[in-house]
Design a protein around this motif. Sequence first.
Motif, mmCIF file in Angstrom:
data_model
loop_
_atom_site.group_PDB
_atom_site.id
_atom_site.type_symbol
_atom_site.label_atom_id
_atom_site.label_comp_id
_atom_site.label_asym_id
_atom_site.label_seq_id
_atom_site.Cartn_x
_atom_site.Cartn_y
_atom_site.Cartn_z
ATOM 1 N N THR A 163 127.104 -11.492 35.914
ATOM 2 C CA THR A 163 127.471 -10.985 34.617
ATOM 3 C C THR A 163 127.331 -9.398 34.503
ATOM 4 O O THR A 163 125.953 -8.952 34.889
ATOM 5 N N VAL A 164 128.093 -8.347 34.316
ATOM 6 C CA VAL A 164 127.860 -6.900 34.620
ATOM 7 C C VAL A 164 127.769 -6.029 33.159
ATOM 8 O O VAL A 164 127.720 -4.935 33.374
ATOM 9 N N ASP A 165 127.907 -6.948 32.393
ATOM 10 C CA ASP A 165 128.140 -6.047 31.049
ATOM 11 C C ASP A 165 126.701 -6.012 29.927
ATOM 12 O O ASP A 165 126.864 -5.319 29.156
ATOM 13 N N ALA A 166 125.595 -6.396 30.855
ATOM 14 C CA ALA A 166 124.477 -6.285 30.070
ATOM 15 C C ALA A 166 123.370 -5.495 30.972
ATOM 16 O O ALA A 166 122.194 -6.222 31.160
ATOM 17 N N PRO A 167 123.424 -4.297 31.458
ATOM 18 C CA PRO A 167 122.282 -3.644 32.234
ATOM 19 C C PRO A 167 120.890 -3.765 31.217
ATOM 20 O O PRO A 167 120.132 -3.663 31.657
ATOM 21 N N VAL A 168 121.366 -3.737 29.807
ATOM 22 C CA VAL A 168 120.062 -3.617 28.968
ATOM 23 C C VAL A 168 120.380 -4.336 27.786
ATOM 24 O O VAL A 168 121.910 -4.633 27.646
ATOM 25 N N GLN A 169 119.687 -5.232 27.177
ATOM 26 C CA GLN A 169 120.028 -6.045 26.052
ATOM 27 C C GLN A 169 120.647 -5.170 24.773
ATOM 28 O O GLN A 169 120.198 -4.029 24.818
ATOM 29 N N GLY A 170 121.682 -5.499 24.102
ATOM 30 C CA GLY A 170 122.244 -4.756 23.011
ATOM 31 C C GLY A 170 121.013 -4.723 22.006
ATOM 32 O O GLY A 170 120.026 -5.355 21.971
ATOM 33 N N ILE A 235 132.602 -14.084 41.069
ATOM 34 C CA ILE A 235 133.277 -13.995 39.936
ATOM 35 C C ILE A 235 132.660 -13.091 38.950
ATOM 36 O O ILE A 235 131.454 -13.039 38.710
ATOM 37 N N LEU A 236 133.386 -11.750 38.634
ATOM 38 C CA LEU A 236 132.786 -10.823 37.544
ATOM 39 C C LEU A 236 132.956 -11.250 36.138
ATOM 40 O O LEU A 236 134.063 -11.085 35.938
ATOM 41 N N LYS A 237 131.838 -11.276 35.541
ATOM 42 C CA LYS A 237 132.016 -11.499 34.045
ATOM 43 C C LYS A 237 131.703 -10.159 33.363
ATOM 44 O O LYS A 237 130.448 -9.531 33.598
ATOM 45 N N GLY A 238 132.172 -9.905 32.290
ATOM 46 C CA GLY A 238 131.899 -8.939 31.450
ATOM 47 C C GLY A 238 132.917 -7.611 31.689
ATOM 48 O O GLY A 238 132.525 -6.745 31.116
ATOM 49 N N ILE A 239 133.756 -7.840 32.167
ATOM 50 C CA ILE A 239 134.839 -6.665 32.379
ATOM 51 C C ILE A 239 135.784 -6.680 31.068
ATOM 52 O O ILE A 239 136.443 -7.585 30.699
ATOM 53 N N VAL A 240 135.659 -5.229 30.381
ATOM 54 C CA VAL A 240 136.762 -4.951 29.491
ATOM 55 C C VAL A 240 137.663 -4.099 29.930
ATOM 56 O O VAL A 240 138.742 -3.971 29.051
ATOM 57 N N HIS A 241 137.578 -3.191 30.839
ATOM 58 C CA HIS A 241 138.513 -1.801 31.028
ATOM 59 C C HIS A 241 139.410 -2.324 32.268
ATOM 60 O O HIS A 241 139.027 -2.761 33.248
ATOM 61 N N PRO A 242 140.488 -2.022 31.988
ATOM 62 C CA PRO A 242 141.517 -2.411 33.314
ATOM 63 C C PRO A 242 141.085 -1.606 34.569
ATOM 64 O O PRO A 242 141.388 -2.545 35.608
ATOM 65 N N ALA A 255 137.510 -13.755 40.925
ATOM 66 C CA ALA A 255 138.099 -13.969 39.770
ATOM 67 C C ALA A 255 137.423 -12.964 38.737
ATOM 68 O O ALA A 255 136.211 -12.409 39.000
ATOM 69 N N ILE A 256 137.863 -12.727 37.448
ATOM 70 C CA ILE A 256 137.439 -11.961 36.742
ATOM 71 C C ILE A 256 137.235 -12.568 35.288
ATOM 72 O O ILE A 256 138.178 -13.231 34.802
ATOM 73 N N ILE A 257 136.171 -12.471 34.393
ATOM 74 C CA ILE A 257 136.084 -13.004 33.339
ATOM 75 C C ILE A 257 136.173 -11.779 32.221
ATOM 76 O O ILE A 257 135.080 -10.949 32.231
#
Length: 365
Positions: A163-170, A235-242, A255-257
């Motif tokens: 999971t790559v979208d959370a280097p810090v908590q929101g 598998i990379l999770k947290g991808i939002v930009h193409p 794979a990508i999530i």
Amino acid sequence: MTPKHPSSDLQPTVRDYEARAKAILSADRVAYFFGGAADERTLEANQRAISEIELIPRMLRDLRGGSTRLTLLGQHMPHPILVAPVAYQRLVHPDGEIAMAMGAGAQDTVMVLSAQSSIDAAAVRAASSACTWFQLYWGPSRDANLALVQRMAGLGFSAIVLTVDAPVQGVRDSEARTDFQLPPDIKAVNLANVPVPQFAPLEQSESILFDRIAHIAPKWTDVEWLCRNSPLPVILKGIVHPADALLAVEAGAAAIIASNHGGRILDTVPASIRLLPAIVTAVNGSVPVLMDGGVRRGTDVLKALALGATAVLVGRPAIAGLTVAGPAGISHVLRLLRDELEIAMMLTGCATLKEITPGILYRNE
Ligand SMILES: Cc1cc2nc3c(=O)[nH]c(=O)nc-3n(C[C@H](O)[C@H](O)[C@H](O)COP(=O)(O)O)c2cc1C
């Protein structure tokens, strides 16, 4: 009389499970499991955007012999609805992740075990063969990350979800306002041996985020390194930009999530369903693209597949099932979604997942 799906007399919907779970749990746990970051715009957008897409069905097609089957990373699956990684499941059920794995197993799907599982991975694996993917948050030491991945490979996990979208908590206002705290007996037990980084004293630091957390946050070079050295597909999770989807493929992701973490990290990121098409276009079939965020109906699954997802994951719906009725609740939630998907396929004229194309989406141009 129009024939009914055999299970359409089952009254509760996924949203009913969520409402019941919210009534059962304490306010701080409702905030933790069902809240989102900041003003909760992304949390709300995930469900709204998917429900606003309209369907334009085709009639009179030959649907005999159809099914919801698929093959994902070499694994044959009866349907495309997986269980997303969710932390600390013992907060909602005494058997936590074991109960979740049993419920997922009853519906022959994949459960992704969170890095922050409150039960040891070996015990969860032993309880059900459904728990086959392990989710990793990058830790400060490459060697320790690899050791954890190797341990999971040894336990029989078949993929790593980084999971790559959370280097810090929101920014979690709802959790802060309800004073959510982990009780002392609920911990990320699988991370017990992960080393804690040593930093200069706080007084010497201008920004905890940039002076400390940014030093341990993963970078693309770390992803490449992990993909090269991991015994399991990553598998990379947290991808939002193409553009990041392309970098993920170049780095060696299997794979990508496409995911905004269910609206828990950066608020005002667009709904997952809106991000999906550009990611699918960018990777151009080189790896499967999965999606999570806001899936609450079989038609939601259908729409994600029509926009190019190979499969979807559900987070809060599974937690709602676990809260309300343990393994039976999770199993029922997954079954409801699968049955609704089948009904939606039949009503739109799609006999197989491959036949679910953008042609069933109404575009009012
Ligand atoms: C309470 C909670 C905890 C979560 N913990 C994790 C986690 O440990 N790792 C992770 O990659 N994603 C985590 N997620 C995100 C989910 O995997 C998933 O992206 C999200 O729940 C999908 O949205 P949905 O809840 O609308 O289905 C968590 C989500 C929730 C609601």
